[in-house]
Scaffold this active site. Sequence first.
Site, short mmCIF file in Angstrom:
data_model
loop_
_atom_site.label_atom_id
_atom_site.label_comp_id
_atom_site.label_asym_id
_atom_site.label_seq_id
_atom_site.Cartn_x
_atom_site.Cartn_y
_atom_site.Cartn_z
N GLU A 95 0.84 -1.20 0.00
CA GLU A 95 0.00 0.00 0.00
C GLU A 95 0.88 1.26 0.00
OE1 GLU A 95 -2.75 0.25 3.28
OE2 GLU A 95 -3.20 2.35 2.90
N GLY A 143 -3.13 34.62 -6.02
CA GLY A 143 -4.50 34.57 -5.49
C GLY A 143 -5.34 33.51 -6.18
N GLN A 160 1.93 29.15 -4.76
CA GLN A 160 2.60 30.47 -4.71
C GLN A 160 2.71 31.07 -6.12
OE1 GLN A 160 3.14 31.68 -1.79
NE2 GLN A 160 4.08 33.61 -2.39
#
Length: 404
Positions: A259, A364, A360
């Site tokens: 896994e 926005g 970054q």
Amino acid sequence: MQQQRTQAPAGRDPAEVFSGLSAEERGVLDAADRFARQELYPLARRMDDEEWWPPDAMALIGRNGFVGVTTPSRYGGAGMDLFASALVAQAFSRWNHALSLSWVAHENLCLNNILRNASDEQKARYVPGLANGTLTGALGLTEPGAGSDALGSMRTTARRDGDHYVLDGTKIYITNGPVADVLLVYAKTTPDKGAQGISAFIVEKDFPGFRVAQKLVKMGFRGSQTGELVFDGCRVPAANLVGEEDRGVRVVMSGLDLERAMVSPVCLGIAERALQLSLEYARTRRQFGQPIANFQMVQSKLADMYVWVEAMRVFTYQALRACNDLEEGGGGRGEIHKITAASVMFAANTLNRVLDEAVQIHGGAGYIWESEINRLYRAIKLLEIGAGTTEVRKIIISSEMLRG
Ligand SMILES: Cc1cc2nc3c(=O)[nH]c(=O)nc-3n(C[C@H](O)[C@H](O)[C@H](O)COP(=O)(O)OP(=O)(O)OC[C@H]3O[C@@H](n4cnc5c(N)ncnc54)[C@H](O)[C@@H]3O)c2cc1C
């Protein structure tokens, strides 16, 4: 001389040299990538917005040949190795990481585990449906009081009653739990023996006494369905005991190594997509009269991201190649235990850095929920928690190194 050094060795495809993949493996990755881009990517936005599960998701993937990758052809599978299935996970994670996570729970945690540990009769009953995607699988180990200490603190019990076992307990955070048809579940058959008293069972969703208590709402991987499952006097035929009674710990431990190996390509696929989105954004977003890609500080981030992604690729593939060579019944200790924990720890921690820089670069726009990079960013934390937390991974690595 310079020219010679950058050329691929004679007879080898340059793509093979740089990716470490054979031509056949490259073919698997590319085919899975094409399918995921066309069929799974268009589902991703709604899955994230509404925590929506496409009702025939696993069947759609199955019809296109991407379920049952490691399943032998006699059960209807592709008969390929774990490495090939990891390439599918990598490709799916580029385009729809929520479905990729659900696919790993189905394909690896449930189906591959049954293939490695169940009897021929059990395989004949369950594998064909799981391997074509008409059945969806899950694995239930974690409990409300048993997370990192999943074995020691396990409270779910299984009591023999004639030709049945009666299961009582609760499992939590189970991927595919709310939509699964078949679940591989761990319970204590001899609670006094602690971790040595655990057994594994195949449970069908319609067995009396089984129910989905709730679907949990998550910050990331939102379309992947996660649930709390209750076993309330759940009657499971004794024929559904996987392996021998009280020998479940071996099933758990070897499964956990695989896994972890399979979570690394999920990290890699997400990181590749984040880098691709960041490059596109850096080329098209203009500030101060020019593309932000012209600014050296943005270029520095892109260069760092490229190096991190390539390092993830090397380590991920190295651990997966080691898993391919794992002998029957192996895992849960030694080198494989260490390298799978190390590879997933590195992949998840590095993905964190990749996504931090990716958001970054998006400024926005990256902070807005509905942007794709934001969806990827919200996926980070699970990869440092599920399949053993970063801290548990460090415990495994250090204890294997310090073992005398
Ligand atoms: C979305 C999602 C999907 C999941 N899917 C599945 C699934 O399909 N099947 C399944 O069985 N489980 C699943 N899990 C469960 C997952 O494996 C556990 O969440 C994980 O193992 C951690 O357990 P926990 O959440 O109880 O945290 P805890 O064990 O309570 O840990 C809390 C914190 O304490 C730290 N900690 C604990 N012990 C130690 C120690 N000895 N030393 C140092 N630090 C320690 C941990 O690292 C962590 O930071 C899923 C979880 C999530 C969130």
